[in-house]
Design a protein around this motif. Structure first.
Motif, PDB file in Angstrom:
ATOM      1  N   TYR A  42       8.868  33.226 -49.265  1.00 23.14           N
ATOM      2  CA  TYR A  42       9.714  33.582 -50.395  1.00 23.14           C
ATOM      3  C   TYR A  42      10.945  32.690 -50.409  1.00 23.14           C
ATOM      4  O   TYR A  42      11.428  32.240 -49.369  1.00 23.14           O
ATOM      5  CB  TYR A  42      10.179  35.041 -50.290  1.00 23.14           C
ATOM      6  CG  TYR A  42       9.057  36.039 -50.298  1.00 23.14           C
ATOM      7  CD1 TYR A  42       8.406  36.383 -49.117  1.00 23.14           C
ATOM      8  CD2 TYR A  42       8.637  36.651 -51.476  1.00 23.14           C
ATOM      9  CE1 TYR A  42       7.367  37.293 -49.114  1.00 23.14           C
ATOM     10  CE2 TYR A  42       7.602  37.566 -51.488  1.00 23.14           C
ATOM     11  CZ  TYR A  42       6.966  37.875 -50.294  1.00 23.14           C
ATOM     12  OH  TYR A  42       5.928  38.784 -50.304  1.00 23.14           O
ATOM     13  N   GLN A  44      14.928  32.728 -51.894  1.00 29.83           N
ATOM     14  CA  GLN A  44      15.986  33.553 -52.460  1.00 29.83           C
ATOM     15  C   GLN A  44      17.228  32.719 -52.701  1.00 29.83           C
ATOM     16  O   GLN A  44      17.819  32.190 -51.755  1.00 29.83           O
ATOM     17  CB  GLN A  44      16.325  34.744 -51.563  1.00 29.83           C
ATOM     18  CG  GLN A  44      17.300  35.711 -52.232  1.00 29.83           C
ATOM     19  CD  GLN A  44      17.640  36.915 -51.381  1.00 29.83           C
ATOM     20  OE1 GLN A  44      17.668  36.839 -50.159  1.00 29.83           O
ATOM     21  NE2 GLN A  44      17.891  38.053 -52.018  1.00 29.83           N
ATOM     22  N   GLN A  48      20.306  36.446 -56.372  1.00 27.93           N
ATOM     23  CA  GLN A  48      19.029  36.699 -57.032  1.00 27.93           C
ATOM     24  C   GLN A  48      18.076  37.445 -56.109  1.00 27.93           C
ATOM     25  O   GLN A  48      18.256  37.480 -54.895  1.00 27.93           O
ATOM     26  CB  GLN A  48      18.380  35.376 -57.468  1.00 27.93           C
ATOM     27  CG  GLN A  48      19.167  34.610 -58.514  1.00 27.93           C
ATOM     28  CD  GLN A  48      18.420  33.380 -58.991  1.00 27.93           C
ATOM     29  OE1 GLN A  48      17.212  33.220 -58.780  1.00 27.93           O
ATOM     30  NE2 GLN A  48      19.127  32.482 -59.680  1.00 27.93           N
ATOM     31  N   LYS A  51      11.796  35.363 -54.538  1.00 23.61           N
ATOM     32  CA  LYS A  51      10.703  34.896 -55.396  1.00 23.61           C
ATOM     33  C   LYS A  51       9.543  34.469 -54.509  1.00 23.61           C
ATOM     34  O   LYS A  51       9.738  33.724 -53.537  1.00 23.61           O
ATOM     35  CB  LYS A  51      11.176  33.711 -56.233  1.00 23.61           C
ATOM     36  CG  LYS A  51      10.100  33.013 -57.034  1.00 23.61           C
ATOM     37  CD  LYS A  51      10.641  31.738 -57.683  1.00 23.61           C
ATOM     38  CE  LYS A  51       9.549  30.954 -58.380  1.00 23.61           C
ATOM     39  NZ  LYS A  51      10.048  29.682 -58.945  1.00 23.61           N
ATOM     40  N   GLU A  61       1.892  30.271 -55.541  1.00 22.28           N
ATOM     41  CA  GLU A  61       2.001  31.222 -56.646  1.00 22.28           C
ATOM     42  C   GLU A  61       2.060  30.442 -57.961  1.00 22.28           C
ATOM     43  O   GLU A  61       2.555  29.309 -58.022  1.00 22.28           O
ATOM     44  CB  GLU A  61       3.256  32.081 -56.466  1.00 22.28           C
ATOM     45  CG  GLU A  61       3.603  33.026 -57.612  1.00 22.28           C
ATOM     46  CD  GLU A  61       2.669  34.222 -57.755  1.00 22.28           C
ATOM     47  OE1 GLU A  61       1.533  34.142 -57.266  1.00 22.28           O
ATOM     48  OE2 GLU A  61       3.090  35.218 -58.361  1.00 22.28           O
TER      49      GLU A  61
ATOM     50  N   ASP B 106       4.848  40.010 -55.465  1.00 17.38           N
ATOM     51  CA  ASP B 106       4.905  38.938 -56.445  1.00 17.38           C
ATOM     52  C   ASP B 106       5.889  39.166 -57.572  1.00 17.38           C
ATOM     53  O   ASP B 106       6.093  38.285 -58.413  1.00 17.38           O
ATOM     54  CB  ASP B 106       3.512  38.638 -57.022  1.00 17.38           C
ATOM     55  CG  ASP B 106       2.940  39.789 -57.828  1.00 17.38           C
ATOM     56  OD1 ASP B 106       1.944  39.564 -58.546  1.00 17.38           O
ATOM     57  OD2 ASP B 106       3.467  40.918 -57.735  1.00 17.38           O
ATOM     58  N   PHE B 107       6.513  40.356 -57.614  1.00 14.56           N
ATOM     59  CA  PHE B 107       7.483  40.613 -58.658  1.00 14.56           C
ATOM     60  C   PHE B 107       8.513  41.586 -58.124  1.00 14.56           C
ATOM     61  O   PHE B 107       8.145  42.630 -57.574  1.00 14.56           O
ATOM     62  CB  PHE B 107       6.800  41.162 -59.907  1.00 14.56           C
ATOM     63  CG  PHE B 107       7.658  41.115 -61.127  1.00 14.56           C
ATOM     64  CD1 PHE B 107       8.112  42.278 -61.719  1.00 14.56           C
ATOM     65  CD2 PHE B 107       8.026  39.914 -61.692  1.00 14.56           C
ATOM     66  CE1 PHE B 107       8.920  42.240 -62.836  1.00 14.56           C
ATOM     67  CE2 PHE B 107       8.831  39.859 -62.812  1.00 14.56           C
ATOM     68  CZ  PHE B 107       9.278  41.036 -63.382  1.00 14.56           C
ATOM     69  N   TRP B 108       9.800  41.238 -58.275  1.00 16.95           N
ATOM     70  CA  TRP B 108      10.889  42.002 -57.688  1.00 16.95           C
ATOM     71  C   TRP B 108      11.888  42.435 -58.768  1.00 16.95           C
ATOM     72  O   TRP B 108      12.121  41.709 -59.747  1.00 16.95           O
ATOM     73  CB  TRP B 108      11.646  41.150 -56.670  1.00 16.95           C
ATOM     74  CG  TRP B 108      10.864  40.687 -55.502  1.00 16.95           C
ATOM     75  CD1 TRP B 108       9.734  39.901 -55.505  1.00 16.95           C
ATOM     76  CD2 TRP B 108      11.160  40.946 -54.130  1.00 16.95           C
ATOM     77  NE1 TRP B 108       9.310  39.663 -54.217  1.00 16.95           N
ATOM     78  CE2 TRP B 108      10.172  40.287 -53.353  1.00 16.95           C
ATOM     79  CE3 TRP B 108      12.162  41.652 -53.467  1.00 16.95           C
ATOM     80  CZ2 TRP B 108      10.156  40.335 -51.950  1.00 16.95           C
ATOM     81  CZ3 TRP B 108      12.148  41.693 -52.081  1.00 16.95           C
ATOM     82  CH2 TRP B 108      11.159  41.040 -51.340  1.00 16.95           C
ATOM     83  N   GLN B 110      15.948  43.390 -59.613  1.00 19.36           N
ATOM     84  CA  GLN B 110      17.187  42.698 -59.272  1.00 19.36           C
ATOM     85  C   GLN B 110      17.966  43.394 -58.166  1.00 19.36           C
ATOM     86  O   GLN B 110      18.917  42.828 -57.622  1.00 19.36           O
ATOM     87  CB  GLN B 110      18.074  42.545 -60.511  1.00 19.36           C
ATOM     88  CG  GLN B 110      17.601  41.427 -61.428  1.00 19.36           C
ATOM     89  CD  GLN B 110      17.493  40.105 -60.678  1.00 19.36           C
ATOM     90  OE1 GLN B 110      18.459  39.593 -60.119  1.00 19.36           O
ATOM     91  NE2 GLN B 110      16.291  39.528 -60.643  1.00 19.36           N
TER      92      GLN B 110
END
Lengths: 113, 118
Positions: A42, A44, A48, A51, A61, B106-108, B110
Motif C-alpha cells: 500500500y 499512503q 490520505q 491505496k 492493482e 482495495d477501497f478505503w 478517509q
C-alpha cells in the motif's frame, strides 16, 4: 502471529532513479494449495487513506503505473519503483493477509534526494 | 465511497460506535475491515467481518472490547468500541476487502479520528 518487518525505515532516492523497499514476514505467507503469496503493498500520502498498489505479491492493482512492481515469495518480498517521480513521495506498507490477525509492516518513508 | 462517522473525544473507559456507510456499491458482496493509525504511526489492523457475519476476527489488542458488525440492508459497517484507553487514540479507517476476509483491502474510507483523553 505473523510479524512483518520492512527495511529500510526511510529512503531518499533521486528523481528518475530506482527505489527498493523490502518486507520480511516471520513465517511463510505462501498458501500451497493455490501457490499464492498473501502479501499486499500500500501507498499512503500525507493526510490520505492508504491505496492498494499490489496484491498476491506481484499483481498490480488497476490503474497503478507499471513503474511499480513486486517480487518475492514465502517470507521475503520487494517493492520496486523504477524511475521515481515526485508524486511517489509517500509511506509504503506491506501487509500479510494469509491469516488473522492480519498485520502490516511498520512502513517505509520514501523521499526525494 | 466509504464514509466513516461517529468519532470524537471520549474519556478513558468510555465507549464509541463508529459507522461506515457505503455508497456506489453493495457491501453484501464483500468482507469488510477496520484498520487504525495512531497519530504519526503506522497502520494497525483491527478487525474483519465476512459477508454473512459468520467469520469475525480481531486484533489481540481489541479483543473483548471491540465488536465489529454489519447491516447489509443499510449498506453499513460498524465498530462498537468499549473500555477505551489512550492507546486506542487513532484515525480509524474502514476498508473493503476485494472479496473474502483473506483478501487485500482495495477501497478505503478517509478515516475518522477517535481521541481518548480526560
Amino acid at each position: 502471529d505473523i510479524v512483518m518487518i520492512q527495511s529500510p525505515d526511510s529512503l531518499a532516492v533521486s528523481l528518475g532513479e530506482r527505489a527498493t523497499i523490502n518486507c520480511k514476514s516471520s513465517q511463510s505467507v505462501l498458501y500451497s494449495s493455490n501457490n499464492k503469496n498473501y502479501l499486499a503493498w500500500y501507498q499512503q500520502k500525507p493526510g490520505q487513506a492508504p491505496k492498494l498498489l499490489l496484491y498476491w505479491a506481484s499483481t498490480r492493482e488497476s490503474g497503478v503505473p507499471d513503474r511499480f512492481s513486486g517480487s518475492g515469495s514465502e517470507t521475503d518480498f520487494t517493492l520496486t519503483i523504477s524511475r521515481l517521480q515526485a508524486e511517489d513521495v509517500a509511506v509504503y506498507y506491506c501487509q500479510q493477509y494469509y491469516t488473522t490477525p492480519q498485520s502490516f509492516g511498520q512502513g517505509t518513508k520514501l523521499e526525494i534526494k | 465511497q466509504l464514509l466513516e462517522s461517529g468519532g470524537g473525544l471520549v474519556q478513558p473507559g468510555g465507549s464509541l460506535r463508529l459507522s461506515c456507510a457505503a455508497s456506489g456499491f453493495s457491501l453484501d458482496n464483500y468482507a469488510m475491515s477496520w484498520v487504525r493509525q495512531a497519530p504519526g504511526k503506522g497502520l494497525d489492523w483491527v478487525s474483519v467481518i465476512d459477508v454473512t457475519s459468520s467469520y469475525i476476527f480481531y486484533a489481540d489488542s481489541v479483543k473483548g472490547r471491540f465488536t465489529i458488525s454489519r447491516d447489509n440492508s443499510r449498506n453499513t459497517l460498524y465498530l462498537q468500541m468499549n473500555s477505551l484507553s489512550g492507546e486506542d487514540t487513532a484515525v480509524y479507517f474502514c476498508a473493503k476487502n476485494t472479496a473474502g476476509w483473506l483478501q487485500p483491502l482495495d477501497f478505503w474510507g478517509q478515516g475518522v479520528l477517535v481521541t481518548v483523553s480526560s
